[in-house]
Motif scaffolding. Structure first.
Motif, PDB file in Angstrom:
ATOM      1  N   GLY A 218       0.788  -1.238   0.000  1.00  0.00           N
ATOM      2  CA  GLY A 218       0.000   0.000   0.000  1.00  0.00           C
ATOM      3  C   GLY A 218       0.816   1.281   0.000  1.00  0.00           C
ATOM      4  O   GLY A 218       0.255   2.369   0.133  1.00  0.00           O
ATOM      5  N   CYS A 219       2.156   1.175  -0.135  1.00  0.00           N
ATOM      6  CA  CYS A 219       2.976   2.390  -0.107  1.00  0.00           C
ATOM      7  C   CYS A 219       2.740   3.188  -1.391  1.00  0.00           C
ATOM      8  O   CYS A 219       2.873   2.644  -2.485  1.00  0.00           O
ATOM      9  CB  CYS A 219       4.460   2.060  -0.028  1.00  0.00           C
ATOM     10  SG  CYS A 219       4.822   0.841   1.220  1.00  0.00           S
ATOM     11  N   GLY A 220       2.449   4.437  -1.235  1.00  0.00           N
ATOM     12  CA  GLY A 220       2.237   5.292  -2.412  1.00  0.00           C
ATOM     13  C   GLY A 220       3.572   5.727  -2.974  1.00  0.00           C
ATOM     14  O   GLY A 220       3.922   6.901  -2.929  1.00  0.00           O
ATOM     15  N   LEU A 221       4.320   4.772  -3.512  1.00  0.00           N
ATOM     16  CA  LEU A 221       5.691   5.053  -3.959  1.00  0.00           C
ATOM     17  C   LEU A 221       5.736   6.199  -4.965  1.00  0.00           C
ATOM     18  O   LEU A 221       6.718   6.928  -5.034  1.00  0.00           O
ATOM     19  CB  LEU A 221       6.322   3.800  -4.565  1.00  0.00           C
ATOM     20  CG  LEU A 221       6.375   2.576  -3.646  1.00  0.00           C
ATOM     21  CD1 LEU A 221       6.888   1.359  -4.399  1.00  0.00           C
ATOM     22  CD2 LEU A 221       7.227   2.842  -2.422  1.00  0.00           C
ATOM     23  N   LEU A 222       4.653   6.345  -5.745  1.00  0.00           N
ATOM     24  CA  LEU A 222       4.594   7.463  -6.696  1.00  0.00           C
ATOM     25  C   LEU A 222       3.510   8.458  -6.292  1.00  0.00           C
ATOM     26  O   LEU A 222       3.073   9.278  -7.084  1.00  0.00           O
ATOM     27  CB  LEU A 222       4.312   6.941  -8.112  1.00  0.00           C
ATOM     28  CG  LEU A 222       5.356   5.979  -8.678  1.00  0.00           C
ATOM     29  CD1 LEU A 222       4.934   5.482 -10.043  1.00  0.00           C
ATOM     30  CD2 LEU A 222       6.714   6.654  -8.759  1.00  0.00           C
ATOM     31  N   ASP A 223       3.093   8.376  -5.050  1.00  0.00           N
ATOM     32  CA  ASP A 223       2.064   9.297  -4.565  1.00  0.00           C
ATOM     33  C   ASP A 223       2.549  10.094  -3.365  1.00  0.00           C
ATOM     34  O   ASP A 223       1.746  10.608  -2.596  1.00  0.00           O
ATOM     35  CB  ASP A 223       0.801   8.510  -4.186  1.00  0.00           C
ATOM     36  CG  ASP A 223       0.150   7.853  -5.392  1.00  0.00           C
ATOM     37  OD1 ASP A 223      -0.431   8.570  -6.203  1.00  0.00           O
ATOM     38  OD2 ASP A 223       0.267   6.619  -5.532  1.00  0.00           O
ATOM     39  N   GLY A 224       3.869  10.126  -3.177  1.00  0.00           N
ATOM     40  CA  GLY A 224       4.390  10.971  -2.105  1.00  0.00           C
ATOM     41  C   GLY A 224       4.957  10.222  -0.912  1.00  0.00           C
ATOM     42  O   GLY A 224       5.192  10.800   0.137  1.00  0.00           O
TER      43      GLY A 224
END
Ligand code: SF4
Lengths: 747, 229
Positions: A218-224
């Motif tokens: 669930g890590c927003g690696l491209l969402d901040g």
């Protein structure tokens, strides 16, 4: 002689002919056309010498290097600094729009004192001398009344020198109540402390460039997530090396959309999936046996406090987390779980990451430990492509001053959040403590570089708690929610106007410190919060003044940075290139002296977080993060709000994502206005149908629904924090909530 | 018949009346011509004499700077004060910082210098010079390309201002907001020297004549965006 109609006509013809043969009409036409090309009200940057000044952006924990283009004294553009190790020339939309924060007409321009009721927005401007003496006076009164411990400080500055100075101030004053804004970083540090024996002040290092398989829970690696621009750059590198990102989350985020594979699972079951994967790794002997056998303990068995041998991690996982059992919890096919585990094991340098979205909340510790256990199984600890505990650079060489009697007894009082130290601040526990007045009432709150009134969940309770605190002091130069609800504002310079260190961006592989500098002379009558603290200490006198002996913050920073100050001032950053990562085999401080899968104190398991809401709330509301919405201390500048999609904000209305199937069953269609209710609050929102969200789940973005800052962001959309509430984690006491139950009805 | 005669009479009477107005007599024709002439002359005088006066406001420079005097004291001609910065951008009118090296205190006995030192240098206020050659904001012009690359002389565009002892009145167009030096002293576009006007036609005239680069130096392409960024 008679002047008649004809004479007039002829006069008119004469005038027309004369005018036509004069420059008047032609010149006027030309001038008017030139005027229309240069509307005098169109803003045009002033003419002047253009320069570039390098600094660092601290609008989020990313700590990107920036180059600011100035024409004379006017800033016209912010770009990413070309050779900065963190962002290598990249920048995000928030960093790019930083000048709009600097030049915002709604900044707090001078010290303010509340004139009307709290939150009413009536202020009188006061001088800095008056501001300092008022706050110091109130703090002195509390000391005299033996109430020094009833003061608290909240900072969002992370582990920088200003935060440390703030903590030092509070400790010398006699308050144990220093709070950092908690985040996923706390869970990483705690996981590393529990399983790898890292010290609580270590920073999590991730060597992501060298991984080839990223299992992202669930890590927003491209969402901040982490250091956002650094993550974008890393993702580009992954494309080249063909590293695979597997994104596990219930919603098709941008990260999921760009991942190698997106696996939607039942929200909150991420920890179970991690243990299911562990089960397959163990059953099929796919884990790094050499590493586990030689360097870990608690795998086979754990000796408990009374000397008995108990089940270890292995047996625990084999007994409870077969793919079939996990399939029921996660909604995934057992074969898919097995396949995923095999892929993970096949990779050369796999890594498992946790922290939902941008990692704004610490999350469940059980989940963190379960996911980190996967890294342990694959030996991705203190290894290339793995996870490290980076020591905090040894910079804080400040003199030790013995506390006076008041401070000594004050800091021995229990903390309001019930935590034993400030290493892991349980900020979520502060409002209930303030409301109940137990163990003691909070008499004064100082807030620096943070906006807890907006960013903390259960807004209603937070507001009520604020209302109970007799004195709230804000150091903000933004008229944020917290500043608006304070009694005194002692505005700090904003990040482009002050010198400050930005240490160790989250999830970076090497120890880096960057130095922000005063790119602009302060625009208003603001003052560096470090200087304000030093002046307050002087105002208090005694051992507090002795503990903060510096002439100004610059002197304090210089002493803190030591010999790093010179390279910092020269290049803007300092990288410990010679840093040898702590050798896992020699620097354990766990009780067993090895990496611990489990011990007498813990064993990674799956305890579902008790999400609030009963059966009357049929849906699950989860938050989501996007790069186009700032949801921390800084709020969206107008530019970023302009680029928000109409599926997030339509005019003034926020939109909620819902699966078309769920919407259909409720008779809802696109842009329908609905009432969203949760056990913590309610709000009007518009429906946005989205195939990429699991049925039964609805999602709202973080970062909207402000009531303060300025007219460009206030009153737009819904503040998610007004609808959610914290759930205390049984291990860490930090906020483990990942969502809340909810219902929708036609408004 | 009498009836018909009556009718004829009436008709011819009307015709007579009508023709008396349609065909003016000598005096009323004179008035018509006179009115035409008055209209013509008044509007010509207005258009040629009054209008230009109304169109431009006349402003005095804050300090009457003596170019001639300074040009004799500096070593590098115009570029001594109007220099190109390291990045190729043009520095324009000098800033206080350049002047105060010499004018920290009053040097000579010119009242203008005394005014400059007292009102600007001592107070640290930049002089709000009125720039005769300021182009509209929609124009991109590179001094470096013209002065350095094409080795053009300043005089080609700016005339002999470098030799002047006094600064002339700054005439500002009330509508477009630009200086008369850019628009040209002659309202009908008549010019004698290359520096008489600095409008787009003058740029292209020279570019055509010189067969100079007609496009962007970087892209070698022609088009509006070479100069209008
Ligand atoms: S990612 Fe964070 S630190 Fe980097 S530019 Fe954006 S806001 Fe600033």
């Amino acid at each position: 002689m008679k002047i008649d109609r004809r004479s007039f006509l002829s006069l008119g013809i004469g005038v027309a002919a004369g005018t036509a043969f004069s420059p008047l009409p032609w010149k006027l036409m030309d001038d008017v056309s030139i005027w229309t090309q240069n509307w005098p009200w169109t803003p045009v940057p002033a003419k002047g010498e253009s320069t570039w000044v390098n600094s660092v952006c601290t609008l989020c924990p990313g700590s990107c290097g920036i180059s600011v283009r100035k024409v004379d004294d006017r800033g016209v553009k912010i770009e990413g600094m070309k050779d900065h190790p963190v962002n290598q020339g990249g920048i995000c939309s928030l960093g790019l729009a930083g000048l709009q924060l600097l030049y915002s007409p709604d900044r707090v321009k001078t010290p303010l004192k509340r004139a009307g009721k709290r939150g009413e927005g009536k202020w009188v401007s006061i001088s800095w001398d008056q501001a300092i003496s008022e706050v110091a006076g109130k703090l002195k009164e509390l000391i005299t009344g033996g109430q020094a411990h009833t003061v608290a400080g909240i900072t969002g500055g992370g582990p920088n020198t200003l935060s440390r100075l703030f903590k030092r101030f509070l400790t010398a004053y006699g308050s144990p109540n220093f709070f950092n804004i908690p985040s996923i970083d706390d869970s990483y540090r705690l996981a590393l402390q529990m399983m790898n024996g890292a010290t609580p002040d270590a920073t999590v290092g991730l060597d992501l460039e060298n991984t080839d398989f990223i299992l992202s829970f669930g890590c927003g690696l491209l969402d901040g997530w982490g250091s956002p621009v650094h993550m974008f750059k890393t993702n580009t590198a992954w494309r080249k090396t063909q590293a695979r990102v597997i994104q596990i989350e219930p919603r098709l985020s941008r990260t999921a959309a760009k991942a190698y594979q997106w696996i939607p699972i039942t929200p909150g079951s991420e920890g179970a999936l991690a243990l299911g994967i562990a089960n397959v790794l163990i059953t099929e002997s796919l884990y790094r046996k050499d590493f586990v056998d030689n360097y870990t303990s608690g795998f086979e068995g754990v000796v408990n406090a009374s000397g008995e041998l108990q089940k270890g991690f292995k047996q625990h996982v084999l007994d409870n987390f077969s793919p079939k059992a996990v399939s029921e919890l996660t909604g995934l096919d057992p074969a898919a779980i097995t396949l995923l585990a095999r892929e993970f094991a096949k990779a050369k340098a796999p890594i498992a990451l946790f922290g939902r979205g941008q990692g704004k909340l610490p999350g469940s510790m059980d989940e963190a430990l379960a996911i980190h256990a996967l890294n342990m199984l694959m030996g991705a600890i203190n290894q290339k492509g793995g996870i490290y505990a980076l020591p905090t650079p040894d910079s804080q060489t400040w003199p030790v001053v013995p506390p006076d009697a008041v401070a000594d007894s004050g800091v021995k009082e229990p903390r309001l959040d019930g935590a034993s130290s400030d290493a892991y601040s349980r900020l979520n526990q502060l409002p209930p403590a303030v409301l109940s007045g137990k163990p003691y009432p909070l008499n004064a709150l100082l807030v620096m570089e943070a906006n807890p009134l907006y960013t903390m969940s259960n807004s209603k309770a937070v507001q009520e708690a604020f209302d109970k605190i007799p004195l709230v002091v804000s150091f903000s130069s933004f008229m944020d929610e917290t500043a608006q609800n304070s009694d005194l504002i002692l505005p700090n310079h904003i990040y482009l106007e002050r010198q400050e260190d930005a240490p160790l961006p989250a999830g970076f592989s090497k120890p880096v410190i960057s130095l922000s500098k005063a790119v602009f002379k302060p625009l208003h009558n603001t003052q560096h919060a470090g200087d304000t603290l030093i002046l307050l200490a002087k105002g208090l006198g005694g051992s507090v003044a002795e503990t903060l002996p510096w002439k100004d913050f610059e002197a304090c920073l210089k002493q803190a940075m030591g010999d790093k100050m010179e390279p910092l001032q020269k290049t803007g950053y300092w990288v410990n290139t010679g840093a040898v990562f702590p050798d896992g085999k020699t620097t354990f401080t766990t009780p067993s002296g090895k990496f611990e899968f489990a011990s007498s104190a813990f064993c990674p398991g799956f305890t579902p977080v008790k999400i609030e809401g009963d059966a009357s709330y049929p849906l699950l509301l989860i938050p989501y993060d996007t790069m186009r919405l700032a949801s921390g201390y800084a709020a969206n500048p107008p530019f970023d709000t302009k680029i928000l999609e109409e599926t997030i904000l339509l005019h003034q209305d926020g939109l909620i994502e819902i699966n078309p199937k769920t919407a259909q069953s409720m008779g809802l269609s696109e842009n329908d206005r609905v009432l969203l209710q949760t056990p913590r609050g309610q709000a009007n929102v518009l429906i946005h149908l989205e195939e990429g969200i699991m049925p039964g789940v609805i999602a709202l973005p973080r970062g909207l629904g402000h009531t303060a800052y300025d007219a460009y962001i206030a009153g737009k959309g819904v503040n998610l924090n007004g609808l959610t509430g914290p759930v205390a984690d049984p291990i860490s006491g930090l906020d483990a909530a990942w969502g809340i139950k909810a219902k929708l009805s036609k408004a | 018949m009498s009836n018909s005669d009556d009718r004829t009479q009436t008709v011819s009477g009307k015709a007579a009346e009508a023709s008396s107005t349609d065909k003016p007599d000598g005096s009323s024709r004179g008035i018509i011509v006179l009115c035409f002439c008055i209209g013509l002359v008044v509007s010509l005088v207005f258009g040629w004499v009054v209008f230009p006066k109304l169109l431009y406001s006349r402003k005095q420079q804050p300090i009457d700077f003596n170019h001639n005097l300074h040009a004799g004291l500096v070593s590098n001609g115009c570029e001594s004060c109007h220099f190109l910065r390291d990045d190729g951008t043009y520095s324009g009118t000098p800033k206080l910082a350049q002047c105060i090296d010499c004018h920290q205190d009053v040097q000579g006995n010119s009242p203008e210098e005394a005014k400059f030192v007292e009102q600007y240098v001592k107070k640290g206020i930049e002089v709000p010079w009125l720039v005769y050659a300021r182009q509209p904001d929609c124009v991109f012009f590179s001094h470096a390309a013209h002065v350095k690359a094409a080795k053009m002389d300043c005089v080609t565009c700016h005339g002999d201002i470098g030799d002047s002892e006094h600064l002339k009145v700054y005439e500002q167009n009330r509508i477009s907001g630009y200086s008369r030096d850019v628009e040209g002293a002659s309202l009908i576009g008549f010019k004698k020297h290359t520096w008489d006007r600095m409008k787009m036609d003058d740029c292209s005239e020279c570019h055509q004549k010189q067969k100079a680069v007609m496009g962007s130096v970087q892209t070698q392409k022609e088009g509006c965006f070479v100069c209008h960024k």
